[in-house]
Design a protein around this motif. Structure first.
Motif, short mmCIF file in Angstrom:
data_model
loop_
_atom_site.label_atom_id
_atom_site.label_comp_id
_atom_site.label_asym_id
_atom_site.label_seq_id
_atom_site.Cartn_x
_atom_site.Cartn_y
_atom_site.Cartn_z
N ASP A 1 -0.38 -4.17 -8.73
CA ASP A 1 -0.38 -3.12 -9.92
C ASP A 1 -0.43 -2.00 -9.52
N SER A 2 0.43 -0.86 -10.09
CA SER A 2 0.54 0.22 -9.62
C SER A 2 -0.76 1.25 -10.03
N MET B 1 4.51 -2.94 -9.47
CA MET B 1 4.69 -2.55 -10.59
C MET B 1 4.93 -0.95 -10.73
N SER C 1 6.79 -2.27 -17.00
CA SER C 1 5.68 -2.89 -17.94
C SER C 1 5.22 -1.64 -19.02
#
Length: 190
Positions: free
Chosen positions: A93-94, A144, A188
């Motif tokens: 995840d970023s 992400m 996303s």
């Protein structure tokens, strides 16, 4: 390397099954993805994760890994896979969720997010380009993009502004991302 193959579509819904291939193995979708935020899935040992749960992929978090143990340690270990003794794919995840969850400790800007560390109060600036660089340096298979998760409920105008910011950041992520086919950027928008 990254390749996605559609295996089956349901004729009466949007359900589908597929396989994506990465440099660390294949993942059949849909799937269960255990969360190893800081490079470990808590309360589950490697044997359980691989044999009992049969996890195909693990999710880790760029923001948390950047702060602790830090990218330098992960790079010296040979990347996140070696650090956590995981030879299958990893999605990172970023840090976009922390944009939401640590809203009292961050300032949104057009070119990124300034965070005040929840650990020691130090300041860190995450740009979309920096997030890609961090994820690439630790060896993420699926990355992400930096995004802003809006709270629920939120005003319509806020949602529009947030969507534009996330879209602008996604463009910056895309520019930072080369077409090496080793990684894929997942958009996303919440």
């Amino acid at each position: 390397m990254f390749k996605y193959s559609l295996v089956k579509k349901d004729s009466e819904s949007k359900a589908r099954a597929g396989i994506f291939e990465t440099g660390h193995g294949n993942v059949e979708t849909p799937m269960f993805m255990p969360v190893g935020t800081q490079g470990t899935v808590k309360a589950v040992n490697q044997h359980q994760l691989k044999k009992d749960i049969r996890a195909q992929i693990v999710l880790s978090n760029t923001y948390h890994l950047y702060l602790r143990p830090g990218t330098e340690i992960l790079e010296k270990a040979g990347g996140l896979h070696k650090f956590m003794n995981w030879n299958k794919p990893i999605l990172t995840d970023s840090g976009g969720y922390q944009v939401f969850s640590l809203s009292d400790l961050r300032k949104l800007k057009s070119d990124g997010v300034e965070f005040k560390s929840h650990l020691d109060g130090s300041k860190h600036f995450f740009t979309p380009e920096k997030v890609i660089k961090i994820q690439r340096s630790i060896g993420s298979d699926l990355m992400m993009v930096l995004d802003e998760c809006t709270p629920f409920p939120c005003e319509y105008d806020y949602a529009v502004k947030s969507t534009k910011l996330t879209s602008d950041w996604a463009q910056l992520n895309k520019i930072a991302f080369d077409e090496s086919n080793r990684f894929i950027v997942i958009l996303s928008i919440y």
